[in-house]
Enzyme design. Structure first.
Site, PDB file in Angstrom:
ATOM      1  N   ARG A 122     -27.473 -54.228  -8.677  1.00 38.55           N
ATOM      2  CA  ARG A 122     -26.696 -53.547  -9.708  1.00 38.55           C
ATOM      3  C   ARG A 122     -26.380 -52.105  -9.283  1.00 38.55           C
ATOM      4  O   ARG A 122     -25.447 -51.507  -9.804  1.00 38.55           O
ATOM      5  CB  ARG A 122     -27.483 -53.492 -11.014  1.00 38.55           C
ATOM      6  N   ARG A 140     -24.741 -44.695  -1.745  1.00 40.58           N
ATOM      7  CA  ARG A 140     -23.490 -44.089  -1.256  1.00 40.58           C
ATOM      8  C   ARG A 140     -23.755 -43.039  -0.198  1.00 40.58           C
ATOM      9  O   ARG A 140     -24.679 -42.240  -0.335  1.00 40.58           O
ATOM     10  CB  ARG A 140     -22.738 -43.425  -2.414  1.00 40.58           C
ATOM     11  N   ARG A 178     -38.498 -58.482 -21.562  1.00 43.19           N
ATOM     12  CA  ARG A 178     -39.039 -57.141 -21.737  1.00 43.19           C
ATOM     13  C   ARG A 178     -38.412 -56.567 -22.997  1.00 43.19           C
ATOM     14  O   ARG A 178     -37.219 -56.782 -23.280  1.00 43.19           O
ATOM     15  CB  ARG A 178     -38.688 -56.242 -20.547  1.00 43.19           C
ATOM     16  N   ARG A 191     -37.418 -43.618 -18.843  1.00 44.04           N
ATOM     17  CA  ARG A 191     -36.325 -42.636 -18.877  1.00 44.04           C
ATOM     18  C   ARG A 191     -36.281 -41.935 -20.226  1.00 44.04           C
ATOM     19  O   ARG A 191     -36.850 -42.434 -21.209  1.00 44.04           O
ATOM     20  CB  ARG A 191     -34.979 -43.284 -18.560  1.00 44.04           C
ATOM     21  N   GLU A 222     -38.066 -43.573 -23.555  1.00 50.23           N
ATOM     22  CA  GLU A 222     -37.975 -45.035 -23.472  1.00 50.23           C
ATOM     23  C   GLU A 222     -39.108 -45.620 -22.633  1.00 50.23           C
ATOM     24  O   GLU A 222     -39.370 -45.169 -21.520  1.00 50.23           O
ATOM     25  CB  GLU A 222     -36.614 -45.351 -22.818  1.00 50.23           C
ATOM     26  N   TYR A 279     -29.043 -61.311 -17.666  1.00 48.36           N
ATOM     27  CA  TYR A 279     -28.929 -59.845 -17.713  1.00 48.36           C
ATOM     28  C   TYR A 279     -27.435 -59.498 -17.674  1.00 48.36           C
ATOM     29  O   TYR A 279     -26.889 -59.140 -16.646  1.00 48.36           O
ATOM     30  CB  TYR A 279     -29.662 -59.299 -16.481  1.00 48.36           C
ATOM     31  N   ASP A 332     -23.933 -57.519 -18.673  1.00 45.57           N
ATOM     32  CA  ASP A 332     -23.329 -56.279 -19.151  1.00 45.57           C
ATOM     33  C   ASP A 332     -22.292 -56.621 -20.230  1.00 45.57           C
ATOM     34  O   ASP A 332     -21.856 -57.768 -20.352  1.00 45.57           O
ATOM     35  CB  ASP A 332     -22.661 -55.541 -17.992  1.00 45.57           C
TER      36      ASP A 332
HETATM   37  N1  UDP Z   1     -34.026 -48.916 -11.054  1.00 42.33           N
HETATM   38  C1  UDP Z   1     -35.005 -48.189 -10.399  1.00 42.33           C
HETATM   39  N2  UDP Z   1     -35.001 -46.834 -10.497  1.00 42.33           N
HETATM   40  C2  UDP Z   1     -34.094 -46.171 -11.226  1.00 42.33           C
HETATM   41  C3  UDP Z   1     -33.085 -46.905 -11.895  1.00 42.33           C
HETATM   42  C4  UDP Z   1     -33.087 -48.285 -11.792  1.00 42.33           C
HETATM   43  O1  UDP Z   1     -35.867 -48.761  -9.739  1.00 42.33           O
HETATM   44  O2  UDP Z   1     -34.170 -44.932 -11.294  1.00 42.33           O
HETATM   45  C5  UDP Z   1     -34.062 -50.393 -10.938  1.00 42.33           C
HETATM   46  C6  UDP Z   1     -34.882 -51.017 -12.072  1.00 42.33           C
HETATM   47  O3  UDP Z   1     -35.565 -52.149 -11.583  1.00 42.33           O
HETATM   48  C7  UDP Z   1     -33.822 -51.397 -13.070  1.00 42.33           C
HETATM   49  C8  UDP Z   1     -32.678 -51.833 -12.138  1.00 42.33           C
HETATM   50  O4  UDP Z   1     -32.776 -50.934 -11.031  1.00 42.33           O
HETATM   51  O5  UDP Z   1     -34.247 -52.442 -13.922  1.00 42.33           O
HETATM   52  C9  UDP Z   1     -31.298 -51.795 -12.763  1.00 42.33           C
HETATM   53  O6  UDP Z   1     -31.052 -50.485 -13.224  1.00 42.33           O
HETATM   54  P1  UDP Z   1     -29.992 -50.149 -14.375  1.00 42.33           P
HETATM   55  O7  UDP Z   1     -29.860 -48.675 -14.423  1.00 42.33           O
HETATM   56  O8  UDP Z   1     -28.784 -50.978 -14.125  1.00 42.33           O
HETATM   57  O9  UDP Z   1     -30.766 -50.670 -15.668  1.00 42.33           O
HETATM   58  P2  UDP Z   1     -30.357 -50.677 -17.244  1.00 42.33           P
HETATM   59  O10 UDP Z   1     -29.600 -49.412 -17.546  1.00 42.33           O
HETATM   60  O11 UDP Z   1     -29.589 -51.951 -17.455  1.00 42.33           O
HETATM   61  O12 UDP Z   1     -31.714 -50.700 -17.896  1.00 42.33           O
END
Ligand code: UDP
Length: 377
Positions: A167, A171, A243, A273, A294, A342, A344
């Protein structure tokens, strides 16, 4: 339509436009499911009640579709992460790499450098960890992905599929836009307003705080189920793993963290986060501010399911539920919970539009209009 989220609303609207009479029910007191937004009475900030939702898509049809019902404001998701005592930019980009290694590399140098860090012996990454080690190497993996993922999913990244990490881009330039999609934005008046407008049609009746019953089903020709797949069958084979999230909501004055999303990569920090919701609406101005801390944990029966886990065990159970679903007449399973994926928002809408087309086609030629949206495992 069982569930007034994007799946139920879009399907309902498409079929109402085609002349069907639609009832939409939802157990909650509002439409829009987990995308629900509500202004905070104290600060006026538009709050993403069940956590942040940012609209991003490459699907021009879906982008056009949502524009019919809402004005979208430009919004770029620029995520930061606090890890190992510093603040870094995500997704991993040239700034992150240079800051992390204390270097001043250009794109080609950084690419070559990361290739020396990466585990090139992994040719076909299957797990989250393999994917990370292959593409960024152990140092960046430890700092940004390992702890966060362990907290988010409650298991080792070795046990998770590579698809979860796919996902996120890596870059070799300074582009810090979290998403790769061409179209991105936020509905100006929130997601609940957007979904309410989709549902605003003379052929659609919405009943909130209403639980699905066999009696309701009996009054309708067909059921579209966007609740949990296992829930439709009263969990008779056991529960599919999810989860759930806990949000600790606080208000403050001014600008508390300076950005919408701050991730916490260290495993010993319990939260994943912190989101500051006024930054999701940068075109608005508010003195006060609303923060969500969160945390993720295993979803218990009374919790709200958020993320389908889809590990080996769940996949076996899912197969059995899919067999049950395929044998059920008069019901179509849609959306993130109904298909246990999962998804979007944009994909959810695309699948709802496709399911509506398939239903209309089946109806037109008089075949049994069962449309089963779960793709093969
Ligand atoms: N992830 C991570 N570190 C980060 C952000 C994301 O390891 O700082 C991993 C984590 O396993 C997460 C996945 O990447 O579930 C997908 O991240 P995304 O930001 O797409 O998650 P969402 O916003 O859908 O919770």
């Amino acid at each position: 339509m069982v569930g007034a989220g994007f799946s139920g609303a879009v399907l309902g609207r498409e079929l109402a436009d085609a002349g069907h009479q639609i009832t939409v029910i939802d157990t909650r007191a509002h439409v829009a499911g987990n995308c629900h937004t509500q202004r905070c009475a104290q600060t006026g900030v538009m709050v993403h009640v069940y956590g942040p939702h940012i609209f991003h898509t490459d699907d021009a049809g879906v982008w056009d579709y949502v524009q019919q019902f809402a004005t979208f404001e430009p919004y770029k998701n620029r995520v930061k992460t606090t890890a190992q005592g510093q603040v870094f930019s995500l997704p991993i980009n040239l700034h992150t790499i240079n800051q992390f290694y204390g270097k001043t590399m250009n794109p080609a140098e950084a690419r070559a450098f990361i290739e020396t860090q990466a585990d090139t012996s992994i040719t076909d990454p299957q797990t989250f960890e393999e994917q990370a080690l292959r593409f960024v190497g152990p140092d960046l993996y430890d700092a940004f992905f390992k702890g966060y993922t362990q907290k988010q999913w409650g298991c080792s990244p070795r046990d998770l599929p590579a698809s979860i990490l796919k996902r996120l881009p890596v870059r070799f330039n300074y582009d810090d836009n979290y998403f790769m999609h061409k179209n991105q934005g936020m509905p100006r008046d929130g997601y609940t307003d957007l979904v309410a407008r989709i549902l605003d049609h003379p052929g659609i009746t919405v009943h909130l705080e209403t639980t699905f019953t066999p009696e309701i089903a009996a009054q309708h020709d067909h059921v579209f189920w966007s609740g949990p797949l296992d829930g439709y069958f009263d969990y008779r084979l056991g529960r599919l793993g999810y989860r759930t999230l806990d949000f600790e909501r606080t208000t403050a004055q001014g600008d508390a963290q300076g950005c919408a999303v701050m991730n916490y990569g260290d495993e010993d920090v319990p939260h994943t986060r912190i989101t500051e919701h006024k930054h999701f609406s940068p075109w608005e101005e508010h003195e006060g501010t609303v923060l969500y801390v969160e945390r993720a944990r295993a979803c218990e029966p009374d919790d709200i399911p958020y993320y389908p886990i889809r590990m080996v065990e769940e996949k076996a159970l899912l197969r059995d539920y899919i067999a049950l679903a395929e044998a059920s007449e008069g019901v179509t399973f849609v959306g993130r919970l109904g298909t246990y994926r999962y998804l979007d928002m944009d994909v959810t809408i695309r699948e709802a539009l496709n399911a509506a087309d398939a239903f209309k086609e089946a109806h037109a030629i008089g075949t049994r209009p069962d449309v089963f949206a779960v793709p093969p495992l």
